[in-house]
Design a protein around this motif. Structure first.
Motif, PDB file in Angstrom:
ATOM      1  N   MET A 140       0.757  -1.074   0.068  1.00 37.76           N
ATOM      2  CA  MET A 140       0.002   0.004   0.123  1.00 37.76           C
ATOM      3  C   MET A 140       0.893   1.417   0.121  1.00 37.76           C
ATOM      4  O   MET A 140       0.676   2.207  -0.644  1.00 37.76           O
ATOM      5  CB  MET A 140      -0.850   0.180   1.301  1.00 37.76           C
ATOM      6  N   LEU A 141       1.858   1.114   0.961  1.00 36.17           N
ATOM      7  CA  LEU A 141       2.885   2.379   0.866  1.00 36.17           C
ATOM      8  C   LEU A 141       3.370   2.632  -0.457  1.00 36.17           C
ATOM      9  O   LEU A 141       3.437   3.787  -1.117  1.00 36.17           O
ATOM     10  CB  LEU A 141       3.980   1.955   1.902  1.00 36.17           C
ATOM     11  N   LYS A 142       3.791   1.542  -1.323  1.00 34.38           N
ATOM     12  CA  LYS A 142       4.483   1.500  -2.643  1.00 34.38           C
ATOM     13  C   LYS A 142       3.609   2.333  -3.590  1.00 34.38           C
ATOM     14  O   LYS A 142       3.911   3.106  -4.191  1.00 34.38           O
ATOM     15  CB  LYS A 142       4.771   0.357  -3.137  1.00 34.38           C
ATOM     16  N   ILE A 143       2.255   1.851  -3.426  1.00 32.98           N
ATOM     17  CA  ILE A 143       1.317   2.413  -4.214  1.00 32.98           C
ATOM     18  C   ILE A 143       0.955   3.918  -4.302  1.00 32.98           C
ATOM     19  O   ILE A 143       0.824   4.896  -4.795  1.00 32.98           O
ATOM     20  CB  ILE A 143       0.016   1.770  -4.253  1.00 32.98           C
ATOM     21  N   SER A 144       1.107   4.316  -2.804  1.00 32.61           N
ATOM     22  CA  SER A 144       0.662   5.559  -2.329  1.00 32.61           C
ATOM     23  C   SER A 144       1.930   6.544  -2.693  1.00 32.61           C
ATOM     24  O   SER A 144       1.909   7.706  -3.281  1.00 32.61           O
ATOM     25  CB  SER A 144       0.584   5.795  -0.610  1.00 32.61           C
ATOM     26  N   ARG A 145       3.111   5.915  -2.679  1.00 33.61           N
ATOM     27  CA  ARG A 145       4.344   7.028  -3.002  1.00 33.61           C
ATOM     28  C   ARG A 145       4.263   7.373  -4.435  1.00 33.61           C
ATOM     29  O   ARG A 145       4.893   8.056  -4.970  1.00 33.61           O
ATOM     30  CB  ARG A 145       5.589   5.985  -2.552  1.00 33.61           C
ATOM     31  N   CYS A 146       3.899   6.128  -5.240  1.00 37.91           N
ATOM     32  CA  CYS A 146       3.785   6.218  -6.591  1.00 37.91           C
ATOM     33  C   CYS A 146       2.513   6.931  -7.174  1.00 37.91           C
ATOM     34  O   CYS A 146       2.389   7.302  -8.426  1.00 37.91           O
ATOM     35  CB  CYS A 146       3.618   4.917  -7.402  1.00 37.91           C
ATOM     36  N   GLY A 147       1.785   7.792  -6.229  1.00 42.54           N
ATOM     37  CA  GLY A 147       0.750   8.562  -6.714  1.00 42.54           C
ATOM     38  C   GLY A 147      -0.481   7.956  -6.551  1.00 42.54           C
ATOM     39  O   GLY A 147      -1.675   8.542  -6.780  1.00 42.54           O
ATOM     40  N   GLY A 148      -0.980   6.634  -6.532  1.00 47.20           N
ATOM     41  CA  GLY A 148      -1.903   6.033  -6.153  1.00 47.20           C
ATOM     42  C   GLY A 148      -2.613   6.607  -4.714  1.00 47.20           C
ATOM     43  O   GLY A 148      -1.962   7.039  -3.977  1.00 47.20           O
ATOM     44  N   THR A 149      -3.993   5.931  -4.592  1.00 45.28           N
ATOM     45  CA  THR A 149      -4.540   6.342  -3.323  1.00 45.28           C
ATOM     46  C   THR A 149      -5.172   4.991  -2.916  1.00 45.28           C
ATOM     47  O   THR A 149      -6.083   4.479  -3.480  1.00 45.28           O
ATOM     48  CB  THR A 149      -5.974   7.421  -3.483  1.00 45.28           C
ATOM     49  N   ILE A 150      -5.132   4.980  -1.646  1.00 45.81           N
ATOM     50  CA  ILE A 150      -5.386   3.996  -0.812  1.00 45.81           C
ATOM     51  C   ILE A 150      -6.864   4.257  -0.049  1.00 45.81           C
ATOM     52  O   ILE A 150      -6.532   5.111   0.946  1.00 45.81           O
ATOM     53  CB  ILE A 150      -4.474   3.010   0.042  1.00 45.81           C
ATOM     54  N   MET A 151      -7.931   3.743  -0.110  1.00 45.66           N
ATOM     55  CA  MET A 151      -9.134   4.065   0.384  1.00 45.66           C
ATOM     56  C   MET A 151      -9.906   2.879   1.075  1.00 45.66           C
ATOM     57  O   MET A 151     -10.696   2.400   0.562  1.00 45.66           O
ATOM     58  CB  MET A 151      -9.987   5.055  -0.418  1.00 45.66           C
ATOM     59  N   PRO A 152      -9.385   2.440   2.230  1.00 42.06           N
ATOM     60  CA  PRO A 152     -10.137   1.282   2.842  1.00 42.06           C
ATOM     61  C   PRO A 152     -11.488   1.371   3.026  1.00 42.06           C
ATOM     62  O   PRO A 152     -12.015   2.512   3.145  1.00 42.06           O
ATOM     63  CB  PRO A 152      -9.048   1.049   3.976  1.00 42.06           C
ATOM     64  N   ALA A 153     -11.991   0.207   2.648  1.00 42.72           N
ATOM     65  CA  ALA A 153     -13.726   0.238   2.946  1.00 42.72           C
ATOM     66  C   ALA A 153     -13.707   0.139   4.476  1.00 42.72           C
ATOM     67  O   ALA A 153     -14.083  -0.938   5.079  1.00 42.72           O
ATOM     68  CB  ALA A 153     -14.161  -0.989   2.400  1.00 42.72           C
TER      69      ALA A 153
END
Ligand SMILES: Cc1cc2nc3c(=O)[nH]c(=O)nc-3n(C[C@H](O)[C@H](O)[C@H](O)COP(=O)(O)O)c2cc1C
Length: 191
Positions: A140-153
């Motif tokens: 999740m951190l990798k994706i966030s650092r790459c510009g993605g957004t983690i929005m847990p349900a």
């Protein structure tokens, strides 16, 4: 017209994906739906509703809707030259999330997510898993650092939900807020 790619994977919470698609279509957003094989199975199991029956019904009802085969890497959405605004994977399994985090694009949904990251378009992943181990968190951190957004349900409770649908609408409403689409799915704090 905005164009959104919605992915439904085999995480629990198909109800979020279903509601998301239906609300976007009602709001005249063009939706391209891509479901994984396990996404379809979990959808049918959790909702007691056949995935194909549901998506075919939407095809009959809406012109702003299309469904792509998860294995069709020749589809438009596999390319950065295809014009779309965002990719939202809801619900997102840890399997699909992990592959995206590691640059694996072996199906159309992962490839569309990869395209969103490389083209700097919104990529929103809505995981539903608990507890989380270190690999989940690092992905999740990798994706966030790459510009993605983690929005847990993770539905809130400050809007005083009365029904299961209220909880679902909170999560879907938060995603709509993020992509700047007006809605009345829940009463916002302070309004
Ligand atoms: C009923 C059911 C519920 C599941 N719930 C979750 C879940 O909440 N989160 C998750 O990461 N995987 C969950 N899984 C496991 C995924 O479906 C599995 O890892 C699958 O390989 C994911 O593949 P996909 O990403 O291609 O859909 C669930 C499986 C089943 C059968």
């Amino acid at each position: 017209m905005k164009k959104t790619i919605i992915g439904i994977t085999g995480a629990s919470g198909s109800i979020y994906g279903k509601r998301m698609v239906e609300v976007l279509l009602e709001n005249q957003i063009f939706v391209v739906l891509i479901a994984t094989e396990n996404g379809k199975k979990v959808f049918s199991y959790e909702l007691d509703l056949d995935f194909e029956f549901w998506s075919n019904g939407l095809k009959d009802k809406y012109e702003n809707f299309s469904v792509e085969d998860i294995d069709n890497l020749f589809a438009g959405v596999a390319s950065g030259s295809y014009d779309f605004d965002n990719v939202i994977i809801v619900p997102c399994s840890m399997g699909t999330l992990g592959k995206i985090a590691n640059g694996i694009s072996s199906n159309l949904l992962m490839r569309a997510a990869d395209v969103a990251l490389k083209e700097r378009r919104d990529l929103i992943l809505v995981p539903r898993e608990t507890p989380l181990h270190q690999i989940h968190l690092e992905n999740m951190l990798k994706i966030s650092r790459c510009g993605g957004t983690i929005m847990p349900a993770m539905p809130g409770f400050y809007h005083k939900p009365q029904t299961k649908e209220d909880l679902v609408d909170f999560v879907v409403g938060k995603i709509l807020d993020y992509i700047k689409i007006e809605h009345n799915l829940f009463n916002k704090w302070g309004k």
